[in-house]
Design a protein around this motif. Sequence first.
Motif, PDB file in Angstrom:
ATOM      1  N   GLY A  89      -5.501 125.694  -9.447  1.00 40.20           N
ATOM      2  CA  GLY A  89      -5.199 127.326  -9.038  1.00 40.20           C
ATOM      3  C   GLY A  89      -3.871 127.840  -9.591  1.00 40.20           C
ATOM      4  O   GLY A  89      -2.855 126.824  -9.742  1.00 40.20           O
ATOM      5  N   ALA A  90      -3.587 128.845  -9.419  1.00 41.06           N
ATOM      6  CA  ALA A  90      -2.227 129.485  -9.792  1.00 41.06           C
ATOM      7  C   ALA A  90      -1.204 128.933  -8.606  1.00 41.06           C
ATOM      8  O   ALA A  90       0.062 128.299  -8.727  1.00 41.06           O
ATOM      9  N   ASP A  91      -1.768 128.704  -7.376  1.00 39.37           N
ATOM     10  CA  ASP A  91      -1.164 128.160  -6.278  1.00 39.37           C
ATOM     11  C   ASP A  91      -0.654 126.743  -6.478  1.00 39.37           C
ATOM     12  O   ASP A  91       0.612 126.717  -5.995  1.00 39.37           O
ATOM     13  N   TYR A 115       3.640 138.409  -3.280  1.00 43.88           N
ATOM     14  CA  TYR A 115       2.810 137.241  -2.915  1.00 43.88           C
ATOM     15  C   TYR A 115       3.564 136.206  -2.181  1.00 43.88           C
ATOM     16  O   TYR A 115       4.607 135.736  -2.483  1.00 43.88           O
ATOM     17  N   TYR A 118       5.602 132.449  -2.909  1.00 39.64           N
ATOM     18  CA  TYR A 118       6.809 131.886  -3.609  1.00 39.64           C
ATOM     19  C   TYR A 118       7.699 131.856  -2.435  1.00 39.64           C
ATOM     20  O   TYR A 118       8.225 130.649  -2.631  1.00 39.64           O
ATOM     21  N   CYS A 142       6.127 138.616  -9.853  1.00 39.36           N
ATOM     22  CA  CYS A 142       4.722 138.507  -9.828  1.00 39.36           C
ATOM     23  C   CYS A 142       4.157 139.880 -10.776  1.00 39.36           C
ATOM     24  O   CYS A 142       4.608 141.151 -10.489  1.00 39.36           O
ATOM     25  N   ASN A 146       1.337 141.733  -6.478  1.00 31.49           N
ATOM     26  CA  ASN A 146       0.373 141.773  -5.409  1.00 31.49           C
ATOM     27  C   ASN A 146       1.669 142.028  -4.349  1.00 31.49           C
ATOM     28  O   ASN A 146       2.377 141.122  -4.397  1.00 31.49           O
ATOM     29  N   ASP A 172       4.091 134.968 -12.529  1.00 33.44           N
ATOM     30  CA  ASP A 172       2.713 134.901 -11.882  1.00 33.44           C
ATOM     31  C   ASP A 172       1.740 135.883 -12.382  1.00 33.44           C
ATOM     32  O   ASP A 172       1.866 137.173 -12.157  1.00 33.44           O
ATOM     33  N   ALA A 174      -1.307 136.106 -12.279  1.00 34.52           N
ATOM     34  CA  ALA A 174      -2.806 135.906 -11.692  1.00 34.52           C
ATOM     35  C   ALA A 174      -3.774 137.268 -12.033  1.00 34.52           C
ATOM     36  O   ALA A 174      -4.920 137.144 -12.483  1.00 34.52           O
ATOM     37  N   TYR A 175      -3.172 138.291 -12.303  1.00 38.30           N
ATOM     38  CA  TYR A 175      -4.092 139.411 -12.423  1.00 38.30           C
ATOM     39  C   TYR A 175      -3.962 140.242 -13.764  1.00 38.30           C
ATOM     40  O   TYR A 175      -4.238 141.438 -14.152  1.00 38.30           O
ATOM     41  N   THR A 198      -4.607 132.211 -13.868  1.00 42.50           N
ATOM     42  CA  THR A 198      -5.802 131.499 -12.976  1.00 42.50           C
ATOM     43  C   THR A 198      -7.183 131.942 -13.294  1.00 42.50           C
ATOM     44  O   THR A 198      -7.325 132.922 -14.050  1.00 42.50           O
ATOM     45  N   SER A 200      -9.259 132.330 -11.032  1.00 35.99           N
ATOM     46  CA  SER A 200      -9.810 132.804  -9.768  1.00 35.99           C
ATOM     47  C   SER A 200      -9.876 134.473  -9.662  1.00 35.99           C
ATOM     48  O   SER A 200     -10.753 134.874  -8.882  1.00 35.99           O
ATOM     49  N   LYS A 201      -9.539 135.084 -10.615  1.00 31.07           N
ATOM     50  CA  LYS A 201      -9.410 136.571 -10.363  1.00 31.07           C
ATOM     51  C   LYS A 201     -10.470 137.098 -11.526  1.00 31.07           C
ATOM     52  O   LYS A 201     -11.532 137.153 -11.019  1.00 31.07           O
ATOM     53  N   ARG A 209     -10.832 126.282  -8.120  1.00 30.05           N
ATOM     54  CA  ARG A 209      -9.392 125.970  -7.995  1.00 30.05           C
ATOM     55  C   ARG A 209      -8.959 125.611  -9.470  1.00 30.05           C
ATOM     56  O   ARG A 209      -8.555 124.465  -9.436  1.00 30.05           O
TER      57      ARG A 209
HETATM   58  N1  PMP Z   1      -0.879 134.567  -7.437  1.00 34.60           N
HETATM   59  C1  PMP Z   1      -1.335 135.776  -6.884  1.00 34.60           C
HETATM   60  C2  PMP Z   1      -0.135 136.846  -7.082  1.00 34.60           C
HETATM   61  C3  PMP Z   1      -2.459 136.020  -5.902  1.00 34.60           C
HETATM   62  O1  PMP Z   1      -2.559 137.147  -5.190  1.00 34.60           O
HETATM   63  C4  PMP Z   1      -3.275 135.062  -5.594  1.00 34.60           C
HETATM   64  C5  PMP Z   1      -4.289 135.045  -4.881  1.00 34.60           C
HETATM   65  N2  PMP Z   1      -4.393 135.032  -3.444  1.00 34.60           N
HETATM   66  C6  PMP Z   1      -2.868 133.656  -6.364  1.00 34.60           C
HETATM   67  C7  PMP Z   1      -1.834 133.775  -7.033  1.00 34.60           C
HETATM   68  C8  PMP Z   1      -3.906 132.485  -6.007  1.00 34.60           C
HETATM   69  O2  PMP Z   1      -4.351 132.183  -7.207  1.00 34.60           O
HETATM   70  P1  PMP Z   1      -5.364 130.715  -7.450  1.00 34.60           P
HETATM   71  O3  PMP Z   1      -6.706 131.034  -6.713  1.00 34.60           O
HETATM   72  O4  PMP Z   1      -5.144 130.632  -8.879  1.00 34.60           O
HETATM   73  O5  PMP Z   1      -4.537 129.575  -6.762  1.00 34.60           O
END
Ligand code: PMP
Length: 522
Positions: A89-91, A115, A118, A142, A146, A172, A174-175, A198, A200-201, A209
Amino acid sequence: MSARPLPDGFEPYVWASTAEDVARWRGLHPAEVIRFDANVPPLPGVPQVPLGESFARLNEYPEGTYRELREAAAGYAGVEADQIVIGAGADGLIGLAARTFLGPGRRAYVRRPTYSLYAIASAVEGAEPADDPKDADLVWVCNPNNPTGELVEPTEIGALARSVPGAAVVVDEAYFEYGGKSVVPLLAEAPNLIAIRTLSKAFGLAALRVGYAVASRELAAELDRRRDPAPVAAPAARIAAAALREPRLDVEQTVAERERMREALLAAGFECPPSAANFVLLPGAGDRAEPLEAQGLVVRRVGDGIRITVRVPAENDRILAAFGAAPGPSAARSALVVRTSAETALRVVLALDGQGRVRAQTGIGFFDHLLAQLGFHGGLDLEVVAGGDLDVDEHHTVEDVLAALGSALGQALDGRAGVRRYGSATVPMDEARATAAVDLVRRPHAEVALAFAGDRVGGLPLTLLPHALERFAVEAGLTLHVESAGADDHHVAEAAFKAVGRALREACSLDAAAQSSTKGTL
Ligand code: PMP
C-alpha cells in the motif's frame, strides 16, 4: 528490554470504527450503517485474473522483484519498470521513504492538515519536525491533499523540489486518479521527487495492500535496497498487475457525484471547498458528525469539520437529505433501500449502469453466489448486506432480499424513460438451460418454473426461490418469465439467475431510438 523511545506527544495511527462497532454502540443493525468515512469506493474492484489461479501456489514466495507488477505499474504511469518500487500500500511506501531518508538528527517537513501517517512515520524513525522545507531532509506532500481535497499544480511541487535539492520530496498521489494531475512527468527535471500511488482508492482494491512508488532510476534503486523482501502477497500482486494493465475505474461517475454533492451542500449554505479527490470537506460542520452517526451515516471528523467520502448517488442523496441539502438529479441510475423488520435488516445499493461488481453478504453462501451471478450478468453494481433470522430459517432473508432488490430496481429505473423495455436471454450451463424474459411495463407478474430435483443447494432451500422471484417482479413493477431445468440443481438455479440478469440488462439499457410502448410511456 527497551524500545527506541518515541517523541513526547507521539500519537499512533488510529483506525476508524467498523460498521459492526458503530451499529452496536448506536443500537442499529450493521446493514443500516453506511460508511462515508473511509475514502474508498463503495464497491470492490473485480479481480481480472481467476481467483483460483491467483491462489494456486500458496506454498511459494512471491517473485521477489515483482517484475510483472512493476511492468504493469510502469505502463500505467508512463515510465520504465526500473523506476517503480513496490510496497504494501501507499502506507508501506511512506514507511520505506521515511526509513530511507530519515533517522535521528534528520528533519521532516509536513504541511498540515494532512494525512497523519507522514508525521507518524517520521517520528518512528527518530526524525525531528522541520518548520521550513529548506531545513528538511524529507518534505511530505499529499496531492490531492487528504483531508482538504486541495490539488496543487504539479509544476509548483516541481519548483519546490528544485528549491530543496538536498531533500527528498515525497508526493503522496493516493487520490491521483480523481484529480488527474501528477508529478511523474517532472521526475526528469526534479530527480529528488518521489510519487507514491496506490491500488486502494480508484482501483477499489484496498484489501490487497498494493502500492507503488515512481522515481528516477537512482532513487528507485535507493528505495528498493531498503525495502522488505516481499511486502505484497503473490495473489495480491497478480490481481493488482492485471488491474493496472486494464484499469476499470469509475472515476468519472465519482467526480460527477462529488460535484453534485458540493453544489447541493453549497446551496444549503455549507462551506465546501473544491476537491480533487473522492471526498469533500465541510469545515466547521464537526457538530454534525454525532447526529449523523446516530442515523448510521458515518463521517470522518477532522478538526472542527467533517470529511465525507463520495459513494453511489442514492447513498449520497441520503446523507445530503440529512444535511437538508436538495441535490440536483444524478445522471447515474441508482437506488438505496434500507429495510428493517422484526425478521430481517437489510441494505441494497444498486447502480444500473455498473460493471458487474457485487458484494453480497446475506449469510447464505449459495444465495450470495446467485446474487453475484445476477449482478454480474445484469451489468449491475450491487451491494446487499442482510442480517436475518437465519436461526429460524432462511425464508425471510431470501424473500426480503429479492423483494428489496426489486424495489431498488424499480427506484433506479425512476420514470423508465428511454429504456429498451423488453429483454430476454437463454443461458446454458452444462446440462442445464434457463430462459428468462422481462417486460418493464408496470404490470407486475411472474411465471417461474424452476425444475429442481432436490430441496437445497448448500444453505439455500430451493423451494423459496420461485416465490422470492415473484416478490422481486412485483416490487420492481415488471413482468418476469423464467424457466430452468437440468440434472444439477446448482446449475438450474445459477443458469436461472444468470438469464434473469442478462434479460434485465437488455430491458433496462437505454436506447434513444426505443419506442417502448404504443401508449408512449411505460
Ligand atoms: N495516503 C493517503 C493520503 C491516504 O488518505 C491513505 C488512505 N488512508 C493512504 C495513503 C493509504 O493508502 P494505502 O491503502 O495504499 O496504504
